[in-house]
Design an enzyme around this catalytic site. Structure first.
Site, PDB file in Angstrom:
ATOM      1  N   GLU A   1       0.829  -1.212   0.000  1.00  0.00           N
ATOM      2  CA  GLU A   1       0.000   0.000   0.000  1.00  0.00           C
ATOM      3  C   GLU A   1       0.863   1.261   0.000  1.00  0.00           C
ATOM      4  O   GLU A   1       0.530   2.254  -0.640  1.00  0.00           O
ATOM      5  CB  GLU A   1      -0.922   0.008   1.215  1.00  0.00           C
ATOM      6  CG  GLU A   1      -1.970  -1.074   1.178  1.00  0.00           C
ATOM      7  CD  GLU A   1      -2.791  -1.101   2.447  1.00  0.00           C
ATOM      8  OE1 GLU A   1      -4.004  -0.841   2.349  1.00  0.00           O
ATOM      9  OE2 GLU A   1      -2.225  -1.373   3.525  1.00  0.00           O
TER      10      GLU A   1
ATOM     11  N   TYR B 142     -15.351  26.195  -1.624  1.00  0.00           N
ATOM     12  CA  TYR B 142     -15.254  24.741  -1.826  1.00  0.00           C
ATOM     13  C   TYR B 142     -13.894  24.346  -2.394  1.00  0.00           C
ATOM     14  O   TYR B 142     -13.372  23.283  -2.082  1.00  0.00           O
ATOM     15  CB  TYR B 142     -16.339  24.236  -2.771  1.00  0.00           C
ATOM     16  CG  TYR B 142     -17.750  24.649  -2.464  1.00  0.00           C
ATOM     17  CD1 TYR B 142     -18.150  24.991  -1.171  1.00  0.00           C
ATOM     18  CD2 TYR B 142     -18.690  24.701  -3.461  1.00  0.00           C
ATOM     19  CE1 TYR B 142     -19.459  25.366  -0.900  1.00  0.00           C
ATOM     20  CE2 TYR B 142     -20.006  25.072  -3.205  1.00  0.00           C
ATOM     21  CZ  TYR B 142     -20.377  25.408  -1.919  1.00  0.00           C
ATOM     22  OH  TYR B 142     -21.664  25.774  -1.659  1.00  0.00           O
TER      23      TYR B 142
ATOM     24  N   GLU C 162      -8.462   6.029   9.767  1.00  0.00           N
ATOM     25  CA  GLU C 162      -8.936   6.786  10.929  1.00  0.00           C
ATOM     26  C   GLU C 162      -8.063   8.029  11.144  1.00  0.00           C
ATOM     27  O   GLU C 162      -8.562   9.118  11.431  1.00  0.00           O
ATOM     28  CB  GLU C 162      -8.909   5.923  12.191  1.00  0.00           C
ATOM     29  CG  GLU C 162      -9.911   4.802  12.209  1.00  0.00           C
ATOM     30  CD  GLU C 162      -9.419   3.496  11.589  1.00  0.00           C
ATOM     31  OE1 GLU C 162      -8.556   3.527  10.672  1.00  0.00           O
ATOM     32  OE2 GLU C 162      -9.910   2.437  12.014  1.00  0.00           O
TER      33      GLU C 162
ATOM     34  N   LYS D 287     -11.919   3.608   1.496  1.00  0.00           N
ATOM     35  CA  LYS D 287     -10.794   2.918   0.877  1.00  0.00           C
ATOM     36  C   LYS D 287     -11.358   1.769   0.040  1.00  0.00           C
ATOM     37  O   LYS D 287     -11.737   0.736   0.584  1.00  0.00           O
ATOM     38  CB  LYS D 287      -9.863   2.394   1.968  1.00  0.00           C
ATOM     39  CG  LYS D 287      -8.612   1.746   1.477  1.00  0.00           C
ATOM     40  CD  LYS D 287      -7.768   1.345   2.680  1.00  0.00           C
ATOM     41  CE  LYS D 287      -6.374   1.002   2.283  1.00  0.00           C
ATOM     42  NZ  LYS D 287      -5.536   0.726   3.466  1.00  0.00           N
TER      43      LYS D 287
END
Length: 120
Positions: free
Chosen positions: A21, A53, A73, A99
């Site tokens: 990853e 934005y 998290e 994810k």
């Protein structure tokens, strides 16, 4: 409280517990719910009475595409902290980090975390 929603923002990052990853990276999606009083912007029709934005997107992009973190998290927490510290008119925010295709046993479409933080 009034809310602004930014849905399914897409970024490429390198977060995760596994070596692959951090080497290969992957797509992440972020949903944001921003709480603030929108009446002043509704009356004035002026950007300074709301939240830009584009600036929210850029800040979120810097977090997700920046420093590698092990857990989504932690990604969500860092996004919420940056939002609350950079936009004084925010009273609270909800951050969801998705994810897709996590490298865990079994076939999963995605995993996600959602946090809600209030200005202290």
């Amino acid at each position: 409280m009034d809310k602004i929603y930014l849905n399914r923002l897409s970024f490429y990052g390198y977060h995760g517990l596994f070596k692959a990853e951090s080497e290969l990276g992957q797509r992440f999606y972020v949903d944001l719910e921003l709480e603030l009083d929108l009446k002043p912007a509704g009356i004035s029709d002026e950007m300074e009475d709301s939240i830009n934005y584009g600036e929210v997107y850029q800040l979120t992009k810097e977090v997700v595409e920046g420093e590698r973190l092990s857990l989504i998290e932690a990604v969500a927490e860092k996004i919420s902290a940056q939002l609350l510290s950079n936009f004084a008119q925010l009273t609270a925010c909800r951050v969801k980090v998705v994810k897709p295709d996590p490298p865990i046993p079994g076939h999963y479409e995605s995993v996600a975390v959602e946090i809600y933080r209030v200005r202290s």
